[in-house]
Design an enzyme around this catalytic site. Structure first.
Site, PDB file in Angstrom:
ATOM      1  N   HIS A 153       0.863  -1.187   0.000  1.00  0.00           N
ATOM      2  CA  HIS A 153       0.000   0.000   0.000  1.00  0.00           C
ATOM      3  C   HIS A 153       0.901   1.239   0.000  1.00  0.00           C
ATOM      4  O   HIS A 153       2.028   1.185   0.519  1.00  0.00           O
ATOM      5  CB  HIS A 153      -0.823   0.167   1.268  1.00  0.00           C
ATOM      6  CG  HIS A 153      -1.685  -0.960   1.729  1.00  0.00           C
ATOM      7  ND1 HIS A 153      -1.221  -2.039   2.402  1.00  0.00           N
ATOM      8  CD2 HIS A 153      -3.030  -1.110   1.680  1.00  0.00           C
ATOM      9  CE1 HIS A 153      -2.236  -2.833   2.734  1.00  0.00           C
ATOM     10  NE2 HIS A 153      -3.344  -2.296   2.314  1.00  0.00           N
ATOM     11  N   ASP A 164       2.432   2.024   3.456  1.00  0.00           N
ATOM     12  CA  ASP A 164       3.418   1.088   4.010  1.00  0.00           C
ATOM     13  C   ASP A 164       4.837   1.560   3.737  1.00  0.00           C
ATOM     14  O   ASP A 164       5.758   1.207   4.464  1.00  0.00           O
ATOM     15  CB  ASP A 164       3.323  -0.308   3.347  1.00  0.00           C
ATOM     16  CG  ASP A 164       1.942  -0.881   3.343  1.00  0.00           C
ATOM     17  OD1 ASP A 164       1.137  -0.508   4.206  1.00  0.00           O
ATOM     18  OD2 ASP A 164       1.667  -1.713   2.448  1.00  0.00           O
TER      19      ASP A 164
HETATM   20  C1  GLC Z   1      -5.570  -4.347   4.213  1.00  0.00           C
HETATM   21  C2  GLC Z   1      -6.478  -5.528   4.478  1.00  0.00           C
HETATM   22  C3  GLC Z   1      -6.045  -6.700   3.656  1.00  0.00           C
HETATM   23  C4  GLC Z   1      -5.990  -6.309   2.212  1.00  0.00           C
HETATM   24  C5  GLC Z   1      -5.063  -5.141   2.034  1.00  0.00           C
HETATM   25  C6  GLC Z   1      -4.978  -4.678   0.614  1.00  0.00           C
HETATM   26  O1  GLC Z   1      -4.295  -4.579   4.704  1.00  0.00           O
HETATM   27  O2  GLC Z   1      -6.472  -5.883   5.837  1.00  0.00           O
HETATM   28  O3  GLC Z   1      -6.882  -7.806   3.820  1.00  0.00           O
HETATM   29  O4  GLC Z   1      -5.546  -7.395   1.461  1.00  0.00           O
HETATM   30  O5  GLC Z   1      -5.476  -4.077   2.835  1.00  0.00           O
HETATM   31  O6  GLC Z   1      -5.972  -3.867   0.248  1.00  0.00           O
END
Ligand code: GLC
Ligand code: MN
Length: 431
Positions: A97, A100
């Site tokens: 993400h 992160d």
């Molecule tokens: C969050 C959710 C996870 C998902 C990720 C990507 O971390 O907890 O399940 O795969 O986002 O969107």
């Protein structure tokens, strides 16, 4: 090079080794016509492995990582360590993400610049690393601005912020050659219907998704757009409840040929389904994309994101995947975190290595069941009556004609055993 994994050598397939090694995951072994690595397509999740501090609802950080902090130097060290672990494990993919990988800035523009700097670092690392990007995604749920949703927020400025964030993350995913882009509806749902215009929120969600698909085509992103269903948590009711609900929404928005699903084992369980049910349904509906291979604790009922360690369960999941033709752009992402007492670098590597072995065993069992026709032969036999031309004709017939035939031919259907226990015994011979 950081010294975080200093004492840990690169893992190899060594069934009889004493220490850290793969006992079952042998990347080059052929399984149903493909290398095992290409069947399983493992990915590490950046967030749980490198950004999660080990907190739970009763206590905060337990992990002590040298990159924890909110400077760009911390973010760069984190990227170094992440690629070092990808390399140790030899995983072909990772996922991340936006939040992160970079510190939050004072403004959208500053966060964007922080993000792009790390994406540049990833691009440079990926020139020499074998690890590629399975999917990118945007975190539209942690910051308090998203507390009432992202695309479904009552505040249009949050919709705008979310659109800008997804655009940024899609651009980065495209640039890094990502094979998919994932949307998990983190807070797309509601806490109480008392303050929620459900119909409006669903419309907003549909428009947002259409914009994502339009943008994918505009920039020529060749990957797959994936939605990850989940029924509850964080909100009381998540709009992307399960595969069936997501499919219904996609049909309504006319996007069923544009978007597929990323199915998480733990989310399937939370929705009251088995993992293999969700995969089989997605295949039946033509929307199967990818999996997050992390389980929940069956007693606590939370989304505990544990590494997989149950071979029979995993085997049934891969059975459905192989039966459907295997992964296309998807793969096996470990959206899994350590238990909060597992403090050591070795724990992180061992967790992934063990999970890869569990998946390898499951995959091999699934492949043998298919190759032996162990379940498909009895399944075909069960439906063999439908091969009769008269039975087939009935499917394009009408109620009156069929009713007339029942009496004219004096039909008298005889119940036959479903043979469930016998089939369970068959599966048990493979796992
Ligand atoms: C969050 C959710 C996870 C998902 C990720 C990507 O971390 O907890 O399940 O795969 O986002 O969107
Ligand atoms: Mn997930």
């Amino acid at each position: 090079m950081s010294d975080f994994f200093a004492d840990i050598p690169k893992l190899t397939y060594a069934p009889d080794a004493e220490g850290l090694a793969f006992r079952h995951y042998n990347p080059d072994e052929m399984v149903m016509g493909k290398r095992m690595e290409d069947q399983l397509r493992f990915a590490c999740a950046y967030w749980h492995s490198f950004a999660w501090p080990g907190g739970d609802p009763f206590g905060g950080q337990t992990f002590d990582r040298p990159w924890f902090g909110d400077t760009m130097a911390d973010a760069r060290l984190k990227a170094d360590v992440a690629f070092e672990m990808f390399d140790l494990l030899g995983v072909p993919f990772f996922c991340f993400h936006d939040v992160d990988i970079r510190p939050e800035g004072e403004s959208f523009a500053e966060s964007r610049r922080n993000f792009e700097e790390i994406v540049d670092i990833f691009a440079a690392k990926m020139e020499t690393s074998k690890t590629r990007l399975l999917w990118g995604t945007a975190n539209l749920f942690s910051n308090r601005r998203f507390m009432s949703g992202a695309a479904t927020n009552p505040d249009p400025d949050v919709f705008a912020w979310s659109a800008a964030t997804v655009k940024l993350c899609m651009d980065a995913t495209h640039r890094l050659g990502g094979e998919n882009y994932v949307l998990w509806g983190g807070r797309e749902g509601y806490e109480t219907l008392l303050n929620t215009d459900l119909s409006r929120e669903l419309d907003q969600m549909g428009r947002f998704l259409s914009m994502v698909v339009d943008y994918k085509h505009k920039i020529g992103f060749p990957g797959t757009i994936l939605i990850e269903p989940k029924p509850q948590e964080p909100t009381k009711h998540q709009y992307d409840y399960d595969v069936a609900t997501v499919y219904g929404n996609l049909k309504r928005f006319g996007l069923e040929n544009e978007v597929k699903v990323n199915i998480e084992q733990g989310h399937a369980i939370l929705a009251g389904h088995s993992f293999e049910h969700e995969i089989a349904l997605a295949n039946a509906l033509g929307v199967f994309g990818s999996i997050d291979m992390n389980r929940n604790d069956y007693q606590s009922g939370w989304d505990t994101d544990q590494f997989p360690n149950n071979v029979p369960e995993v085997a049934l999941a891969y059975y459905e995947i192989l039966k459907g033709g295997g992964f296309g752009t998807g793969g096996t992402n470990f959206d899994a975190k350590l238990r909060r007492q597992s403090l050591d670098p070795e724990d992180l590597v061992a967790a992934h290595a063990g999970a890869m072995d569990v998946c390898a065993r499951g995959l091999k069992a699934a492949a043998r069941m298919l190759e032996d026709d162990a379940l498909e032969a009895p399944r075909r036999a069960r439906y063999s009556g439908w091969e009769d031309p008269q039975a087939q004709a009935m499917l394009t017939s009408d109620l009156e004609t069929i009713a007339a035939r029942v009496e004219a031919e004096g039909l008298d259907p005889q119940p036959r055993s479903g043979r469930q226990e016998i089939l369970e015994n068959v599966v048990n011979r493979y796992v």
